[in-house]
Design an enzyme around this catalytic site. Structure first.
Site, PDB file in Angstrom:
ATOM      1  N   GLY A  15       0.839  -0.993  -0.064  1.00  0.00           N
ATOM      2  CA  GLY A  15       0.126   0.198  -0.093  1.00  0.00           C
ATOM      3  C   GLY A  15       0.960   1.112   0.101  1.00  0.00           C
ATOM      4  CG  ASP A  51     -11.157  -3.135  11.179  1.00  0.00           C
ATOM      5  OD1 ASP A  51     -11.671  -3.556  10.064  1.00  0.00           O
ATOM      6  OD2 ASP A  51     -10.461  -4.041  11.884  1.00  0.00           O
ATOM      7  CB  VAL A  52     -11.837  -2.271   5.985  1.00  0.00           C
ATOM      8  CG1 VAL A  52     -12.904  -2.386   4.756  1.00  0.00           C
ATOM      9  CG2 VAL A  52     -10.505  -1.513   5.668  1.00  0.00           C
ATOM     10  CG  ASN A  64       5.972 -15.799  -4.400  1.00  0.00           C
ATOM     11  OD1 ASN A  64       5.278 -16.295  -5.207  1.00  0.00           O
ATOM     12  ND2 ASN A  64       6.350 -16.301  -3.194  1.00  0.00           N
ATOM     13  CE1 TYR A 107      -4.117 -13.642   1.870  1.00  0.00           C
ATOM     14  CE2 TYR A 107      -2.638 -15.094   0.504  1.00  0.00           C
ATOM     15  CZ  TYR A 107      -2.877 -13.890   0.683  1.00  0.00           C
ATOM     16  OH  TYR A 107      -2.530 -12.744   0.223  1.00  0.00           O
TER      17      TYR A 107
END
Length: 358
Positions: free
Chosen positions: A17, A60-61, A211, A182
């Site tokens: 980000g 928090d989203v 990756n 995940y």
């Protein structure tokens, strides 16, 4: 430089980000960051500081009040916030589902209410599971590897007849087959985004990262990728430990190239018809093994060769490399950092402080 619009980057204080924020500012975007600064992601709040010309909302989203404030006057959402990595065991499942799947559902609902119709979503190559293989003259999906084979050091996926399968590049039109918690939540994020686009007339680009490595990665945690784990070991004066036989194939892509892919996807969502969603593999196109990555790091630092341990983790995939032809053709995106130069620079690049284990 003229302003393009306002972009909200969730997880914008994090590794990927933060790189997106920097490139978005340089491209002329006004940028707002929403980040929870989770202790198991950020080693310290000081390390997670955003540029002075970026408005930062801490929260928090999943907190709708915080989210509504963060979405005010936003033109595009770049959703990077997520719990990443394979995890430790099934006890991590509730946190993965809440942080990834639930958070995305809350975000998409809030975007609908705010009438924001452009989304760039961070997905992952893990949605493919074991990837694509060739069995003679047929392309096949590999079944999950059996523990008994792994314990015997038989790491290659095998056909029904028992012969090793040959790995191939997988494209976005192949079925997904997530093989850990995940991966399941990353695919669910994509499915939610697709439904949001169809039902609201929004436009969603879903970027399946390979990756990712580069400066300001967090130091090794149970949720870190191999690049961070290897660097962390070297920082401690230890030899990197490479699982299995080190011949697992991956596509290592530099974080600056991933950030530029997000900016290309932002342009795509501005141009596409309402109700459109599309997945894009984001990789360098240059396949290497995990062992090679560890060896280049060691060579760059003059360290002893990595240790090939033969250890394994259930849920890990053997080979996963995908074709990035679609993003090159449709978004005119090209990676700029070659493998050897990027990994050698990463050997001495700054890392984030170690995150706090929960």
């Amino acid at each position: 430089m003229s302003t393009i619009g306002r972009m909200l980057v969730t997880g914008g204080a994090g590794f990927i980000g933060g790189a997106i924020v920097g490139q978005a500012l340089a491209a002329g975007w006004q940028v707002r960051v929403l980040d929870s600064l989770r202790a198991d992601v950020h080693g310290s709040t000081a390390d997670a500081e955003t540029p002075s010309n970026v408005e930062t909302v801490i929260g928090d989203v999943r907190d709708r009040d915080v989210l509504d404030a963060a979405l005010r006057d936003v033109d595009l959402v770049c959703h990077q916030a997520a719990k990443v990595g394979l995890g430790v065991d099934i006890a991590d499942a509730p946190d993965y589902v809440a942080s990834n799947s639930l958070a995305t559902a809350v975000l998409l609902t809030a975007m609908r209410d705010a009438r924001i119709d452009r989304l760039v979503l961070a997905s992952s190559m893990v949605v493919y599971g074991e990837g694509l293989y060739r069995d003679g003259d047929r392309l096949v999906s590999a079944p999950p590897r059996a523990r008994v084979d792994l314990e015997r050091g038989l790491f290659e996926p095998r056909s029904a007849s028992g012969r090793p399968l040959q790995p191939e590049l997988i494209d976005e039109d192949r079925p997904c087959d997530p093989r850990n918690v995940y991966a399941a939540t990353k695919l669910e994020q994509e499915l939610l985004a697709r439904d949001w686009a169809r039902s609201t007339g929004g436009r969603a680009a879903m970027l399946r990262y390979h990756n990712v490595y580069g400066p300001h990665m967090p130091q090794g945690t149970p949720y870190a990728g191999v690049a961070a784990l290897f660097r962390t070991a070297l920082e401690r004066g230890q030899t990197p430990r490479v699982f299995e036989d080190g011949r697992q194939r991956r596509d290592f892509v530099h974080v600056s190239d991933v950030a530029s892919a997000n900016l290309a996807a932002a342009r795509w969502t501005d141009e596409q018809a309402a109700g459109t969603s599309r997945a894009f593999n984001v990789g360098s196109g240059d396949v290497h093994t995990i062992g090679e990555f560890a060896q280049v790091l060691c060579d760059a630092l003059g360290a002893p060769a990595p240790q090939i341990t033969g250890e394994f983790r259930m849920g890990d995939v053997r080979h996963i490399t995908a074709s990035s032809a679609r993003i090159r053709a449709e978004l005119d995106w090209r990676p700029q950092v070659p493998f050897d130069a990027g990994v050698r620079a990463f050997a001495t690049a700054p890392l984030r402080p170690a995150a706090v284990r929960g």
